[in-house]
Design a protein around this motif. Structure first.
Motif, PDB file in Angstrom:
ATOM      1  N   LEU B 161      -5.680 -45.583  68.542  1.00  0.00           N
ATOM      2  CA  LEU B 161      -6.571 -45.067  67.501  1.00  0.00           C
ATOM      3  C   LEU B 161      -7.523 -44.054  68.125  1.00  0.00           C
ATOM      4  O   LEU B 161      -8.050 -44.278  69.219  1.00  0.00           O
ATOM      5  CB  LEU B 161      -7.392 -46.207  66.896  1.00  0.00           C
ATOM      6  CG  LEU B 161      -6.655 -47.165  65.958  1.00  0.00           C
ATOM      7  CD1 LEU B 161      -7.456 -48.432  65.750  1.00  0.00           C
ATOM      8  CD2 LEU B 161      -6.370 -46.480  64.631  1.00  0.00           C
ATOM      9  N   SER B 162      -7.748 -42.967  67.439  1.00  0.00           N
ATOM     10  CA  SER B 162      -8.745 -42.006  67.925  1.00  0.00           C
ATOM     11  C   SER B 162     -10.128 -42.585  67.655  1.00  0.00           C
ATOM     12  O   SER B 162     -10.294 -43.454  66.796  1.00  0.00           O
ATOM     13  CB  SER B 162      -8.586 -40.679  67.179  1.00  0.00           C
ATOM     14  OG  SER B 162      -9.007 -40.839  65.842  1.00  0.00           O
ATOM     15  N   PRO B 163     -11.144 -42.130  68.386  1.00  0.00           N
ATOM     16  CA  PRO B 163     -12.506 -42.637  68.127  1.00  0.00           C
ATOM     17  C   PRO B 163     -12.888 -42.514  66.650  1.00  0.00           C
ATOM     18  O   PRO B 163     -13.516 -43.420  66.086  1.00  0.00           O
ATOM     19  CB  PRO B 163     -13.385 -41.738  69.012  1.00  0.00           C
ATOM     20  CG  PRO B 163     -12.490 -41.314  70.131  1.00  0.00           C
ATOM     21  CD  PRO B 163     -11.114 -41.192  69.520  1.00  0.00           C
ATOM     22  N   ALA B 164     -12.482 -41.431  66.020  1.00  0.00           N
ATOM     23  CA  ALA B 164     -12.873 -41.206  64.631  1.00  0.00           C
ATOM     24  C   ALA B 164     -12.174 -42.156  63.672  1.00  0.00           C
ATOM     25  O   ALA B 164     -12.723 -42.524  62.624  1.00  0.00           O
ATOM     26  CB  ALA B 164     -12.597 -39.760  64.232  1.00  0.00           C
ATOM     27  N   SER B 165     -10.955 -42.579  64.020  1.00  0.00           N
ATOM     28  CA  SER B 165     -10.216 -43.420  63.076  1.00  0.00           C
ATOM     29  C   SER B 165     -10.349 -44.908  63.381  1.00  0.00           C
ATOM     30  O   SER B 165      -9.867 -45.736  62.610  1.00  0.00           O
ATOM     31  CB  SER B 165      -8.728 -43.019  63.071  1.00  0.00           C
ATOM     32  OG  SER B 165      -8.178 -43.232  64.358  1.00  0.00           O
ATOM     33  N   HIS B 166     -11.009 -45.256  64.482  1.00  0.00           N
ATOM     34  CA  HIS B 166     -11.101 -46.649  64.901  1.00  0.00           C
ATOM     35  C   HIS B 166     -11.805 -47.515  63.847  1.00  0.00           C
ATOM     36  O   HIS B 166     -11.214 -48.470  63.317  1.00  0.00           O
ATOM     37  CB  HIS B 166     -11.833 -46.725  66.257  1.00  0.00           C
ATOM     38  CG  HIS B 166     -11.761 -48.071  66.916  1.00  0.00           C
ATOM     39  ND1 HIS B 166     -12.165 -48.287  68.204  1.00  0.00           N
ATOM     40  CD2 HIS B 166     -11.335 -49.278  66.460  1.00  0.00           C
ATOM     41  CE1 HIS B 166     -11.994 -49.554  68.520  1.00  0.00           C
ATOM     42  NE2 HIS B 166     -11.493 -50.181  67.478  1.00  0.00           N
ATOM     43  N   ALA B 167     -13.047 -47.173  63.530  1.00  0.00           N
ATOM     44  CA  ALA B 167     -13.819 -47.980  62.586  1.00  0.00           C
ATOM     45  C   ALA B 167     -13.173 -48.045  61.198  1.00  0.00           C
ATOM     46  O   ALA B 167     -13.020 -49.136  60.629  1.00  0.00           O
ATOM     47  CB  ALA B 167     -15.260 -47.463  62.487  1.00  0.00           C
TER      48      ALA B 167
END
Lengths: 257, 257
Positions: B161-167
């Motif tokens: 997961l990219s940092p942006a899509s993690h949450a």
């Protein structure tokens, strides 16, 4: 408690009292037991090589966090873990119903204070029955309450009541109404003199103030203003049981944090 | 603000700072407007003829009661009425669902801190996704939150997961679970450095800490630890709407009390 002079180890990036707080917190875990009285401020300040103002700031933080308690005529003691106190009931219920843990300590009829009258739909100037109650858990007073019931909410109340029968009669009449719901607000406050005395705290001690509105016939039929000790209580709300943490777990949590 | 020397009028039965608090409170109502900066402590102490320590005690009380705010780099100002912030939803809902007013500011995966792991049935050492969120109302940051989701609660989460899509991905997986209920505890705390910064407060400022447990499949599937500003917020819980008091009513209430 160690004799490390804080100046030697302090991180210049954080306030001195903040670092002291951490050091004190560790010392509380490792060297003190619950209920133990801390050395006086002068001795503590000397031991850690800090100014008394710095020490006091650190102690205040630890009190806010529930680690320390200031007790009238005793001094500062190591606090036991906070008690989980259920505030939001699973089912709505009138005061005095079922497993209500409050005890009546007094009752009077008077015009509602303006601040309270405003919470009722009927507005200012209305006569209200005011029942003072207290909540005791594990032998400790944890909360005081003023329960306001407008006279018009309980029209069936007999006219002549002895002091002893006043509060029970008001509660009984209230319980006859169809309770449509209740809501609550929680905020930080400071203990007024009368509440402080009842809670065995100093006036001005931080408290959690819970305002509950009880609804019947589309109106606010009663309002309770409850004052909880913020040092010893955590208020629990829930529909799946309470967020009670056992003293043992709590102790572990503290040691780990 | 008047120049009455307090010594002359003081009731010997009450602490000096307590009387000063009452006098200051009245002065705030009659002579100051919301947001106005108070004169400095030296001037105030001189004007009321009290020691600075006494003045400071009175100011602290008024801050606890929500009348004053200490603002970084500004000084002490007259506080606006506290905002009613809904905490207990009418219907249980996962974080990020419906009218969730929180905004994600970061996400990481790590081993749960021991204090948090203990809130989960699975115990210590488990990997958790930690989502940092914040809540802004009327342009003001009112709360920060750390939402902990054990990896085992969201087994369907993609591995990369990219940092942006993690949450968003964690929240989405969580929302697929059948939420069985939630419970909450509210207690007094002091702002940790990171939370204080996010809330524009000084470290150690009083805060209301709300711990929420979310239940699914008979277990605690997620835990949120939310830190609310105690100076600006009153937390509302309710099933019949919130105990919101309009600023106008609140102002009247204050003037009357």
């Amino acid at each position: 408690m160690g004799t490390t002079q804080l100046e030697a180890t302090q991180d210049v990036q954080e306030p001195k009292y903040w670092h002291l707080k951490t050091v004190l917190n560790d010392a509380l875990d490792s060297e003190f037991s619950v209920g133990e009285i801390l050395p006086n401020e002068r001795d503590l300040a000397a031991r850690f090589g800090v100014a008394r103002a710095t020490l006091r700031q650190a102690l205040e933080q630890l009190e806010l966090e529930g680690r320390l308690q200031r007790r009238r005529g005793v001094g500062t003691t190591v606090a036991p873990p906070r008690m989980g106190v259920a505030v939001g009931p699973v089912d709505n219920a009138w005061p005095g119903i079922g497993n209500d843990t409050w005890r009546t300590v007094g009752c009077a009829e008077a015009v509602a204070p303006a601040a309270v009258a405003r919470l009722f739909d009927s507005g200012a100037g209305v006569p209200v029955h005011t029942i003072r109650r207290e909540r005791v858990m594990n032998g400790q007073p944890v909360a005081t309450e003023l329960l306001y019931v407008p006279a018009e909410s309980v029209p069936g109340l007999p006219g002549l009541l002895s002091p002893a029968s006043h509060a029970p009669a008001v509660l009984r009449e209230l319980q006859r109404l169809d309770l449509e719901g209740e809501d609550r607000a929680v905020e930080l406050g400071s203990a007024r003199a009368e509440d402080a005395k009842q809670l065995d705290r100093l006036p001005g001690a931080p408290v959690l103030v819970v305002t509950t509105r009880y609804f019947a016939a589309g109106q606010v039929a009663a309002v309770a203003i409850s004052t909880y000790r913020a040092d010893t209580c955590r208020l629990t709300f829930g529909d799946t049981g309470t967020v009670e943490v056992t003293p043992h777990e709590e102790q572990e949590r503290r040691q780990a944090s």
